[in-house]
Write a protein that holds these residues in place. Structure first.
Motif, PDB file in Angstrom:
ATOM      1  N   LEU A  51      25.446 -30.701 -24.482  1.00 14.67           N
ATOM      2  CA  LEU A  51      24.210 -29.960 -24.209  1.00 14.67           C
ATOM      3  C   LEU A  51      23.836 -29.024 -25.355  1.00 14.67           C
ATOM      4  O   LEU A  51      22.691 -28.569 -25.425  1.00 14.67           O
ATOM      5  N   GLN A  94      20.182 -32.507 -26.754  1.00 12.03           N
ATOM      6  CA  GLN A  94      20.286 -31.118 -27.213  1.00 12.03           C
ATOM      7  C   GLN A  94      18.915 -30.534 -27.532  1.00 12.03           C
ATOM      8  O   GLN A  94      18.639 -29.373 -27.218  1.00 12.03           O
ATOM      9  N   ILE A 109      17.181 -29.821 -24.183  1.00 17.14           N
ATOM     10  CA  ILE A 109      17.774 -28.638 -23.539  1.00 17.14           C
ATOM     11  C   ILE A 109      17.284 -27.378 -24.236  1.00 17.14           C
ATOM     12  O   ILE A 109      16.875 -26.400 -23.581  1.00 17.14           O
TER      13      ILE A 109
END
Length: 188
Positions: free
Chosen positions: A64, A180, A183
């Motif tokens: 993440l 990523q 997020i």
């Protein structure tokens, strides 16, 4: 929401099937932006009472692109497993999550969440429940864009799945950087 979380944490529906007894693990807030829909807590998480407080959690936070402070901020991430309690040990890994939890609690939790921008479906149990059984997990992970903007499918980050990651290097090379970025966009 707090009353609902207390009710879930007091749940004893399947206590006779749990080797370490019930200890439901769930974290949510009406403002949570990202929901982690995963399998069930492992033994280490059961003992600590802290979701994703194990090697799987370490790998998930790496995927993440977030640190512990960001990850454990319930305004950022809600944790909604398919089974809220540790189900016990299997030959390899843990037993499947108990089937009672998701049908009993998930819909009620969703009704109290007002700001969800992404649901991360982690592992085959969650993927099959939320996305159907038509495709296997690898296909769902490869074709994650088909499930956007609501869902993003991930393999389980367990060390047991290291062979899957070795057989599918495209996941960490190509999908994780996009995840990523997504997020980061949601959390900024």
């Amino acid at each position: 929401m707090e009353d609902l979380l207390c009710e879930i944490r007091d749940c004893r529906v399947c206590k006779e099937h749990l080797p370490l007894g019930p200890k439901p693990i769930i974290e949510a807030n009406k403002n949570s932006k990202i929901v982690l829909i995963s399998q069930a807590p492992g033994r280490i998480v059961h003992e600590s009472g802290i979701a994703w407080n194990d090697q799987s959690g370490k790998k998930l936070r790496e995927w993440l692109g977030v640190n512990n402070k960001t990850f454990y901020n319930v305004e950022n991430f809600a944790i909604l497993p398919m089974g809220f309690c540790y189900p016990g040990k299997a030959k390899t890994g843990d037993l499947p999550p108990r089937k009672e939890c998701a049908p009993l609690w998930h819909e009620t939790v969703w009704k109290d969440m007002e700001n969800v921008q992404l649901k991360l479906v982690i592992g085959s149990y969650a993927a099959n429940y939320y996305l159907g059984k038509e495709n296997n997990l690898t296909e769902k992970v490869q074709n994650y864009e088909e499930y956007l903007p609501e869902f993003w499918t991930l393999p389980h980050p367990s060390p047991v799945n290291r062979f899957w990651r070795m057989k599918n290097p495209w996941f960490e090379a190509e999908v994780v950087p996009k995840l990523q970025h997504k997020i980061a966009d949601i959390l900024t």
